[in-house]
Design a protein around this motif. Structure first.
Motif, PDB file in Angstrom:
ATOM      1  N   MET A 381      25.135  17.265  -4.011  1.00 20.38           N
ATOM      2  CA  MET A 381      24.934  15.707  -3.553  1.00 20.38           C
ATOM      3  C   MET A 381      23.632  15.246  -2.916  1.00 20.38           C
ATOM      4  N   ASP A 382      23.318  13.928  -2.982  1.00 21.47           N
ATOM      5  CA  ASP A 382      22.269  13.332  -2.547  1.00 21.47           C
ATOM      6  C   ASP A 382      22.100  13.451  -1.095  1.00 21.47           C
ATOM      7  N   ALA A 383      20.919  14.066  -0.475  1.00 19.52           N
ATOM      8  CA  ALA A 383      20.421  13.956   0.870  1.00 19.52           C
ATOM      9  C   ALA A 383      20.636  12.581   1.683  1.00 19.52           C
ATOM     10  N   ALA A 384      20.767  11.638   1.087  1.00 17.93           N
ATOM     11  CA  ALA A 384      21.009  10.295   1.916  1.00 17.93           C
ATOM     12  C   ALA A 384      22.437  10.396   2.205  1.00 17.93           C
ATOM     13  N   ASP A 385      23.344  10.940   1.214  1.00 18.75           N
ATOM     14  CA  ASP A 385      24.805  11.051   1.790  1.00 18.75           C
ATOM     15  C   ASP A 385      25.050  12.278   2.615  1.00 18.75           C
ATOM     16  N   VAL A 386      24.398  13.100   2.367  1.00 21.90           N
ATOM     17  CA  VAL A 386      24.545  14.585   2.904  1.00 21.90           C
ATOM     18  C   VAL A 386      24.475  14.461   4.585  1.00 21.90           C
ATOM     19  N   ALA A 387      23.145  13.884   4.826  1.00 21.99           N
ATOM     20  CA  ALA A 387      22.829  14.010   6.192  1.00 21.99           C
ATOM     21  C   ALA A 387      23.796  13.245   7.223  1.00 21.99           C
ATOM     22  N   PRO A 388      24.252  12.003   7.032  1.00 20.78           N
ATOM     23  CA  PRO A 388      24.927  11.287   8.019  1.00 20.78           C
ATOM     24  C   PRO A 388      26.765  12.241   7.957  1.00 20.78           C
ATOM     25  N   ALA A 389      26.760  12.608   7.017  1.00 24.58           N
ATOM     26  CA  ALA A 389      28.091  13.333   6.881  1.00 24.58           C
ATOM     27  C   ALA A 389      28.058  14.541   7.501  1.00 24.58           C
ATOM     28  N   TRP A 390      27.006  15.503   7.536  1.00 28.15           N
ATOM     29  CA  TRP A 390      26.820  16.511   8.195  1.00 28.15           C
ATOM     30  C   TRP A 390      26.652  16.401  10.004  1.00 28.15           C
ATOM     31  N   ASP A 391      25.991  15.344  10.180  1.00 32.31           N
ATOM     32  CA  ASP A 391      25.877  15.049  11.588  1.00 32.31           C
ATOM     33  C   ASP A 391      27.237  14.588  12.138  1.00 32.31           C
ATOM     34  N   LEU A 392      28.220  14.003  11.531  1.00 31.32           N
ATOM     35  CA  LEU A 392      29.342  13.784  12.062  1.00 31.32           C
ATOM     36  C   LEU A 392      30.276  15.119  12.114  1.00 31.32           C
ATOM     37  N   MET A 393      29.918  15.935  11.091  1.00 29.04           N
ATOM     38  CA  MET A 393      30.931  17.114  11.156  1.00 29.04           C
ATOM     39  C   MET A 393      30.459  17.812  12.294  1.00 29.04           C
ATOM     40  N   GLU A 394      29.446  18.093  12.511  1.00 28.78           N
ATOM     41  CA  GLU A 394      28.710  18.665  13.712  1.00 28.78           C
ATOM     42  C   GLU A 394      29.351  18.350  15.148  1.00 28.78           C
ATOM     43  N   LYS A 395      29.604  17.004  15.001  1.00 33.50           N
ATOM     44  CA  LYS A 395      30.300  16.499  16.202  1.00 33.50           C
ATOM     45  C   LYS A 395      31.666  16.534  16.183  1.00 33.50           C
ATOM     46  N   GLY A 396      32.443  16.953  15.191  1.00 34.20           N
ATOM     47  CA  GLY A 396      33.757  17.242  14.869  1.00 34.20           C
ATOM     48  C   GLY A 396      34.591  15.833  14.674  1.00 34.20           C
ATOM     49  N   VAL A 397      33.628  14.993  13.930  1.00 33.78           N
ATOM     50  CA  VAL A 397      34.028  13.615  13.692  1.00 33.78           C
ATOM     51  C   VAL A 397      34.463  13.579  12.177  1.00 33.78           C
ATOM     52  N   VAL A 398      35.684  12.957  11.795  1.00 32.12           N
ATOM     53  CA  VAL A 398      36.002  12.693  10.409  1.00 32.12           C
ATOM     54  C   VAL A 398      35.862  11.432  10.228  1.00 32.12           C
ATOM     55  N   SER A 399      34.794  11.166   9.298  1.00 35.64           N
ATOM     56  CA  SER A 399      34.431   9.623   9.010  1.00 35.64           C
ATOM     57  C   SER A 399      35.600   8.813   8.381  1.00 35.64           C
ATOM     58  N   GLU A 400      35.438   7.544   8.792  1.00 41.74           N
ATOM     59  CA  GLU A 400      36.438   6.495   8.173  1.00 41.74           C
ATOM     60  C   GLU A 400      35.858   5.823   6.958  1.00 41.74           C
ATOM     61  N   ASP A 401      34.579   6.084   6.735  1.00 38.46           N
ATOM     62  CA  ASP A 401      33.987   5.488   5.449  1.00 38.46           C
ATOM     63  C   ASP A 401      34.383   6.352   4.366  1.00 38.46           C
ATOM     64  N   PRO A 402      35.018   5.607   3.328  1.00 42.01           N
ATOM     65  CA  PRO A 402      35.624   6.585   2.297  1.00 42.01           C
ATOM     66  C   PRO A 402      34.621   7.496   1.473  1.00 42.01           C
ATOM     67  N   LYS A 403      33.242   7.053   1.295  1.00 45.64           N
ATOM     68  CA  LYS A 403      32.327   7.841   0.750  1.00 45.64           C
ATOM     69  C   LYS A 403      31.880   9.082   1.583  1.00 45.64           C
ATOM     70  N   THR A 404      31.543   8.559   2.644  1.00 44.91           N
ATOM     71  CA  THR A 404      30.922   9.628   3.652  1.00 44.91           C
ATOM     72  C   THR A 404      32.301  10.690   3.923  1.00 44.91           C
ATOM     73  N   ARG A 405      33.704  10.189   4.112  1.00 41.89           N
ATOM     74  CA  ARG A 405      34.617  11.371   4.119  1.00 41.89           C
ATOM     75  C   ARG A 405      34.607  12.144   2.933  1.00 41.89           C
ATOM     76  N   GLU A 406      34.413  11.590   1.625  1.00 41.79           N
ATOM     77  CA  GLU A 406      34.369  12.193   0.385  1.00 41.79           C
ATOM     78  C   GLU A 406      33.278  13.432   0.709  1.00 41.79           C
ATOM     79  N   VAL A 407      32.190  13.278   1.124  1.00 40.90           N
ATOM     80  CA  VAL A 407      30.928  14.114   1.123  1.00 40.90           C
ATOM     81  C   VAL A 407      31.570  15.139   2.328  1.00 40.90           C
ATOM     82  N   GLN A 408      32.015  14.606   3.307  1.00 44.37           N
ATOM     83  CA  GLN A 408      32.599  15.886   4.294  1.00 44.37           C
ATOM     84  C   GLN A 408      33.655  16.604   3.633  1.00 44.37           C
ATOM     85  N   GLU A 409      34.778  16.196   2.832  1.00 47.25           N
ATOM     86  CA  GLU A 409      35.492  17.071   2.148  1.00 47.25           C
ATOM     87  C   GLU A 409      34.770  18.098   1.456  1.00 47.25           C
TER      88      GLU A 409
END
Length: 462
Positions: A381-409
Motif C-alpha cells: 500500500m502507498d505510504a500516504a495511505d498507511v501513515a494516517p491509518a497506522w496512527d489511528l490504529m496506535e490510538k485504538g481508533v477505527v476510522s470512519e473514512d472508508p478508504k482509511t478503514r480499508e487500510v486498517q483492515e
C-alpha cells in the motif's frame, strides 16, 4: 521434537486467529490455522548497489555502511522477540538492502542466528553475485556444508539499474540469461556439495512492464525456481524513484497476466493468507507441461478436504526439519486422526488426475520435470495511505473514512511483519517501510556512518 504441533506454536496460532479482523476469518484463511505469517528483518543492512524504480528503502539507506557485527546482533535481537511472541517455528526473510554486500561469514552467521531462533531463513537479493560467494555462505572454513538447505529470493526486473552485464535492460527478456545463471548456481550447489535449496523469483510490476509479466511467467516456469512472486508497485520508500500511474496496476491485472503466461487458469481462491486485497497465493504441481492446482476451489471435495485437514493437522511445520522427524510427525498425526487417511488418499488421487494421471507423473519424475511451484502476488500500500491509518490504529481508533478503514483492515490482517525489540512491537511491513524506516535509517547514519569516526571519538548510539 516429533509432536505434530508444538504447544507454543498452537498458542501462537490461536492468538493470531483471535487478533485477525473478522472479515478475513474465512474457511480458506491459513493465518491462525496453520501459519502465523512471514517475518522479516529491518535496519540490519540497508545499503544496496543497484537502483530501482520504485525503491522501498528510504532515501538514507545508501548512507549507512555495511557492518556485519551490527547485522548479526540486530538479527539475533529481532528473532528473539519473534520467537517469544510468534512461537518456535516460522519463515523469516533476511532482508534490508542487498544481502550479498554482507561479508559471506557474517551472512552465514545471520542465517545461523535465525535458525537458532527456530526461523527458516530466506536471503533476499538482486542475485548479482558469483558462485564463490554462495559457496562461502553455504560452506564453513573447512569446506563442509553449514546448512542442509538454503533459501534465496532473487529480484529480477527491467526497472533495476546497475546489474553486471546488463546495467540498463530494455526488456524483461534481456534478463532471462541472468535468471538462468542465478538458478544454475543452486543446481550446482546440490550437485557439488549435497546442499538443497528453495529459490524464489521476485518481480516488481509497474505500467512499464506489466504486459511483459506473461513472458516472464512462461520463461521462469522453465527454470528451477520454486516460487514466482510479483509485487505491484506502491508509492513508498524513496520518493525520488517513483514513477507515474502505479495505481493502474491492480492485483487482479497482475494475476490475469500470470495466467496468460502459464497458458491456463491458476486458481488462488482455495487458500487465503491475510487479506485477499494484499495477497494471492496458489500452489501447483508441474508435471512436464501440465500444471495442476493443488486445490481446485470449484471442487467441493477439495474444499471439504481442505477444511478437515486444516482442522486436524493445521500448525504442522516441516521447514528445516530433519527427514526422520518429519516422518515421525506425520505418523503421529495420522495415528491421532486415522479417519483422515482416506481423505488424504482421495485428495492425492484428484491431484494426480489433474496432473495427467500417475503414468504421466512418473514419466515427468523420470525426466526430472516434476515439481511444485508457488505463485504469489503481494500488493503493498502507498505510504500516504498507511501513515494516517497506522496512527489511528496506535490510538485504538477505527476510522470512519472508508478508504482509511480499508487500510486498517488490511494492516490488521497483514501476513508479513517485522519486530522491534526496543518497543516489543511486531509491525506490518507496509508500516515499517512507510512510517518507521526514515527515522530508523537516519539513526543508522549516525551509528554506522559511511566515513568511520576519527580515532578516539566515542561511538554514537541511536
Amino acid at each position: 521434537m516429533t509432536r505434530p504441533v508444538h504447544p507454543e506454536s498452537r498458542a501462537a496460532l490461536d492468538r493470531r486467529w483471535t487478533e485477525l479482523p473478522g472479515h478475513v476469518k474465512t474457511p480458506a484463511q491459513l493465518l491462525g490455522k496453520t501459519a502465523v505469517g512471514c517475518e522479516g528483518t529491518h535496519g540490519v543492512f540497508p545499503k544496496c548497489n543497484l537502483t530501482c524504480t520504485p525503491c522501498y528503502h528510504s532515501a538514507d539507506a545508501n548512507k549507512v555502511r555495511i557492518d556485519g557485527g551490527h547485522t548479526v546482533n540486530a538479527v539475533t535481537e529481532q528473532m528473539a522477540l519473534l520467537r517469544r511472541l510468534r512461537g518456535p517455528r516460522a519463515h523469516a526473510q533476511l532482508i534490508g538492502g542487498e544481502v550479498s554486500l554482507l561479508p559471506a561469514q557474517d551472512h552465514a552467521a545471520a542465517l545461523l542466528a535465525m535458525r537458532t531462533a527456530g526461523r527458516e531463513p530466506m536471503s533476499m537479493t538482486h542475485g548479482d553475485f558469483d558462485y564463490q560467494y554462495l559457496l562461502d555462505v553455504a560452506l564453513d572454513r573447512n569446506g563442509q556444508p553449514r546448512f542442509r538447505k538454503v533459501s534465496f529470493a532473487a529480484h529480477f526486473d527491467s526497472l533495476m539499474r546497475g546489474r553486471r552485464g546488463v546495467p540498463r535492460p530494455r526488456s524483461e527478456s534481456e534478463l532471462d540469461p541472468y535468471r538462468e545463471r542465478f538458478a544454475a548456481m543452486f543446481t550446482a550447489l546440490r550437485k557439488d556439495h549435497g546442499i538443497g535449496s528453495y529459490i524464489a523469483h521476485n518481480m516488481t510490476v509497474t505500467p512499464a512492464n506489466i504486459d511483459q509479466v506473461p513472458g516472464v511467467t512462461g520463461s521462469v516456469l522453465g527454470m528451477p525456481f520454486d516460487m514466482l512472486s510479483f509485487q505491484p508497485a506502491a508509492y513508498m520508500g524513496d520518493d525520488r524513484r517513483w514513477g507515474k500511474d502505479f495505481a493502474n496496476v491492480t492485483i487482479d491485472a497482475v494475476w490475469d497476466r500470470i495466467e496468460q503466461g502459464a497458458g491456463q487458469r491458476i486458481p488462488w481462491q482455495g487458500t487465503q493468507f491475510g487479506d485477499t486485497r494484499c495477497n494471492r497465493t496458489a500452489v501447483i504441481l508441474r508435471a512436464g507441461g501440465t500444471l495442476a492446482p493443488l486445490i481446485d476451489p470449484d471442487d467441493p471435495d477439495d474444499i471439504e478436504a481442505r477444511d478437515r485437514l486444516l482442522a486436524d493437522f493445521g500448525g504442522m511445520y516441516f521447514g528445516g526439519t530433519p527427514h526422520w522427524i518429519v516422518a515421525a510427525k506425520i505418523i503421529r498425526a495420522l495415528l491421532a486422526h486415522p479417519g483422515e487417511v482416506p481423505v488424504v488418499l482421495r485428495f492425492g488421487q484428484r491431484l494426480a488426475r489433474r496432473a495427467g494421471g500417475l503414468h504421466h507423473i512418473f514419466a515427468a519424475a523420470r525426466a526430472n520435470q516434476l515439481s511444485f511451484r508457488t505463485f504469489v502476488v503481494h500488493n503493498f500500500m502507498d505510504a500516504a495511505d498507511v501513515a494516517p491509518a497506522w496512527d489511528l490504529m496506535e490510538k485504538g481508533v477505527v476510522s470512519e473514512d472508508p478508504k482509511t478503514r480499508e487500510v486498517q483492515e488490511r494492516l490488521g490482517a497483514c501476513m508479513y511483519t517485522m519486530s522491534h525489540p526496543d518497543t516489543g512491537q511486531v509491525v506490518p511491513a507496509c508500516v515499517q517501510h512507510s512510517v518507521l524506516d526514515p527515522a530508523e535509517n537516519a539513526g543508522l547514519r549516525k551509528l554506522l556512518p559511511l566515513t568511520p569516526r576519527g580515532h578516539g571519538e566515542p561511538p554514537v548510539h541511536p
